[in-house]
Scaffold this motif. Structure first.
Motif, mmCIF file in Angstrom:
data_model
loop_
_atom_site.group_PDB
_atom_site.id
_atom_site.type_symbol
_atom_site.label_atom_id
_atom_site.label_comp_id
_atom_site.label_asym_id
_atom_site.label_seq_id
_atom_site.Cartn_x
_atom_site.Cartn_y
_atom_site.Cartn_z
ATOM 1 N N LEU A 2 3.504 9.947 -9.970
ATOM 2 C CA LEU A 2 2.665 10.235 -11.132
ATOM 3 C C LEU A 2 1.959 11.572 -10.992
ATOM 4 C CD1 LEU A 2 1.184 6.689 -11.806
ATOM 5 C CD2 LEU A 2 2.917 7.901 -13.153
ATOM 6 N N MET A 3 1.544 11.913 -9.769
ATOM 7 C CA MET A 3 0.902 13.195 -9.540
ATOM 8 C C MET A 3 1.856 14.349 -9.851
ATOM 9 S SD MET A 3 -0.550 14.907 -6.067
ATOM 10 C CE MET A 3 1.101 15.307 -5.568
ATOM 11 N N CYS A 4 3.113 14.224 -9.427
ATOM 12 C CA CYS A 4 4.086 15.280 -9.702
ATOM 13 C C CYS A 4 4.352 15.411 -11.203
ATOM 14 C CB CYS A 4 5.392 15.014 -8.965
ATOM 15 S SG CYS A 4 5.358 15.497 -7.245
ATOM 16 N N LEU A 5 4.488 14.287 -11.886
ATOM 17 C CA LEU A 5 4.722 14.350 -13.326
ATOM 18 C C LEU A 5 3.518 14.931 -14.061
ATOM 19 C CD1 LEU A 5 6.623 11.003 -13.925
ATOM 20 C CD2 LEU A 5 7.557 13.317 -13.935
ATOM 21 N N TRP A 6 2.321 14.566 -13.630
ATOM 22 C CA TRP A 6 1.108 15.111 -14.225
ATOM 23 C C TRP A 6 1.030 16.612 -13.955
ATOM 24 C CZ3 TRP A 6 -4.393 14.204 -11.978
ATOM 25 C CH2 TRP A 6 -5.356 14.725 -12.845
ATOM 26 N N ASN A 7 1.375 17.007 -12.750
ATOM 27 C CA ASN A 7 1.359 18.421 -12.397
ATOM 28 C C ASN A 7 2.372 19.199 -13.235
ATOM 29 O OD1 ASN A 7 0.280 20.552 -10.882
ATOM 30 N ND2 ASN A 7 1.963 20.453 -9.422
ATOM 31 N N ILE A 35 11.601 17.083 -10.943
ATOM 32 C CA ILE A 35 12.599 16.357 -10.149
ATOM 33 C C ILE A 35 11.916 15.433 -9.142
ATOM 34 C CG2 ILE A 35 14.466 16.652 -8.470
ATOM 35 C CD1 ILE A 35 14.804 19.442 -10.110
ATOM 36 N N THR A 36 10.900 15.937 -8.458
ATOM 37 C CA THR A 36 10.252 15.115 -7.444
ATOM 38 C C THR A 36 9.448 13.971 -8.055
ATOM 39 O OG1 THR A 36 8.394 16.672 -7.337
ATOM 40 C CG2 THR A 36 10.157 16.934 -5.702
ATOM 41 N N GLY A 37 8.876 14.169 -9.239
ATOM 42 C CA GLY A 37 8.119 13.098 -9.892
ATOM 43 C C GLY A 37 8.954 11.849 -10.121
ATOM 44 N N PRO A 38 10.057 11.958 -10.874
ATOM 45 C CA PRO A 38 10.915 10.779 -11.044
ATOM 46 C C PRO A 38 11.526 10.295 -9.726
ATOM 47 C CG PRO A 38 11.420 12.416 -12.716
ATOM 48 C CD PRO A 38 10.479 13.055 -11.735
ATOM 49 N N GLY A 39 11.792 11.219 -8.807
ATOM 50 C CA GLY A 39 12.341 10.826 -7.502
ATOM 51 C C GLY A 39 11.380 9.946 -6.724
ATOM 52 N N PHE A 40 10.097 10.343 -6.691
ATOM 53 C CA PHE A 40 9.091 9.543 -5.991
ATOM 54 C C PHE A 40 8.857 8.209 -6.691
ATOM 55 C CE2 PHE A 40 6.997 13.640 -4.212
ATOM 56 C CZ PHE A 40 8.004 13.745 -3.281
ATOM 57 N N LEU A 41 8.900 8.208 -8.023
ATOM 58 C CA LEU A 41 8.777 6.930 -8.740
ATOM 59 C C LEU A 41 9.951 6.015 -8.400
ATOM 60 C CD1 LEU A 41 7.489 8.041 -12.259
ATOM 61 C CD2 LEU A 41 6.206 6.902 -10.445
ATOM 62 N N ALA A 87 0.831 -1.205 0.000
ATOM 63 C CA ALA A 87 0.000 0.000 0.000
ATOM 64 C C ALA A 87 0.865 1.255 0.000
ATOM 65 C CB ALA A 87 -0.930 -0.007 1.208
ATOM 66 N N ILE A 88 1.935 1.250 0.773
ATOM 67 C CA ILE A 88 2.845 2.388 0.790
ATOM 68 C C ILE A 88 3.539 2.529 -0.563
ATOM 69 C CG2 ILE A 88 4.991 3.240 1.822
ATOM 70 C CD1 ILE A 88 3.907 2.119 4.497
ATOM 71 N N THR A 89 3.892 1.406 -1.179
ATOM 72 C CA THR A 89 4.489 1.431 -2.517
ATOM 73 C C THR A 89 3.531 2.090 -3.509
ATOM 74 O OG1 THR A 89 5.801 -0.552 -2.082
ATOM 75 C CG2 THR A 89 5.379 -0.021 -4.377
ATOM 76 N N ALA A 90 2.255 1.734 -3.438
ATOM 77 C CA ALA A 90 1.257 2.354 -4.319
ATOM 78 C C ALA A 90 1.181 3.858 -4.077
ATOM 79 C CB ALA A 90 -0.108 1.711 -4.091
ATOM 80 N N GLY A 91 1.329 4.269 -2.822
ATOM 81 C CA GLY A 91 1.334 5.698 -2.506
ATOM 82 C C GLY A 91 2.514 6.423 -3.119
ATOM 83 N N TRP A 92 3.704 5.809 -3.108
ATOM 84 C CA TRP A 92 4.879 6.433 -3.738
ATOM 85 C C TRP A 92 4.669 6.592 -5.238
ATOM 86 C CZ3 TRP A 92 7.620 9.234 -0.912
ATOM 87 C CH2 TRP A 92 8.049 8.857 0.350
ATOM 88 N N PHE A 93 4.115 5.542 -5.870
ATOM 89 C CA PHE A 93 3.847 5.636 -7.306
ATOM 90 C C PHE A 93 2.803 6.712 -7.599
ATOM 91 C CE2 PHE A 93 5.721 1.288 -7.609
ATOM 92 C CZ PHE A 93 6.708 1.603 -8.524
ATOM 93 N N ALA A 94 1.775 6.805 -6.756
ATOM 94 C CA ALA A 94 0.749 7.840 -6.931
ATOM 95 C C ALA A 94 1.352 9.237 -6.793
ATOM 96 C CB ALA A 94 -0.379 7.637 -5.923
ATOM 97 N N GLY A 120 9.298 4.572 -5.169
ATOM 98 C CA GLY A 120 8.281 3.539 -5.356
ATOM 99 C C GLY A 120 8.895 2.231 -5.830
ATOM 100 N N ILE A 121 9.834 2.312 -6.763
ATOM 101 C CA ILE A 121 10.518 1.104 -7.238
ATOM 102 C C ILE A 121 11.316 0.469 -6.111
ATOM 103 C CG2 ILE A 121 12.337 0.275 -8.793
ATOM 104 C CD1 ILE A 121 11.305 2.413 -10.809
ATOM 105 N N LEU A 122 12.033 1.285 -5.358
ATOM 106 C CA LEU A 122 12.798 0.788 -4.217
ATOM 107 C C LEU A 122 11.875 0.138 -3.186
ATOM 108 C CD1 LEU A 122 15.715 0.761 -3.113
ATOM 109 C CD2 LEU A 122 15.172 2.886 -1.948
ATOM 110 N N SER A 123 10.727 0.772 -2.938
ATOM 111 C CA SER A 123 9.762 0.235 -1.988
ATOM 112 C C SER A 123 9.158 -1.080 -2.495
ATOM 113 C CB SER A 123 8.652 1.271 -1.755
ATOM 114 O OG SER A 123 7.717 0.822 -0.839
#
Length: 125
Positions: free
Chosen positions: A52-57, A68-74, A42-49, A77-80
């Motif tokens: 994606l939200m940052c990239l969409w923004n 920067i934060t969009g790819p960073g959070f993704l 569930a936390i992994t899904a939150g990181w991906f969300a 998410g991969i690490l998680s």
């Protein structure tokens, strides 16, 4: 004469704070309420969300830090996800340190960009 991109401020098209707070609340609540087996997914899904939200923004309004934060959070998410699949076992402070570093780099570079260009939006017309 040097030709520069015209910077356009498109305020009002940013994703609202309410969506960001919803994602953080989701990650926090699932981390505490779900059994350990499911909470990491569930936390992994939150990181991906969040990524994606940052990239969409960034695509909709062009805020500098979102690039920067969009790819960073993704990446987090991969690490998680790798951790949730029990491929690696990280200490919690490592994930949160990476999160803070992504935020510091993203907003730090946005601040430097704003000082240089006069705006935190980098979407061209």
């Amino acid at each position: 004469m040097e030709k520069r991109l015209k910077i356009v401020s498109v305020k009002g098209k940013d994703i609202t704070v309410l969506i960001w707070v919803s994602i953080v609340a989701y990650m926090t609540l699932t981390g505490f309420l779900l059994p350990d087996v499911y909470s990491q997914f569930a936390i992994t899904a939150g990181w991906f969300a969040a990524g994606l939200m940052c990239l969409w923004n960034f695509r909709s309004c062009g805020r500098y830090h979102c690039a920067i934060t969009g790819p960073g959070f993704l990446g987090i998410g991969i690490l998680s996800l790798i951790e949730a699949l029990d491929i690696i076992n990280l200490q919690a402070w490592i994930e949160w340190s990476i999160f803070l570093a992504v935020l510091a780099i993203g907003f730090g570079l946005e601040y430097a960009y704003k000082l240089r260009e006069g705006t935190c939006y980098c979407k061209s017309q």
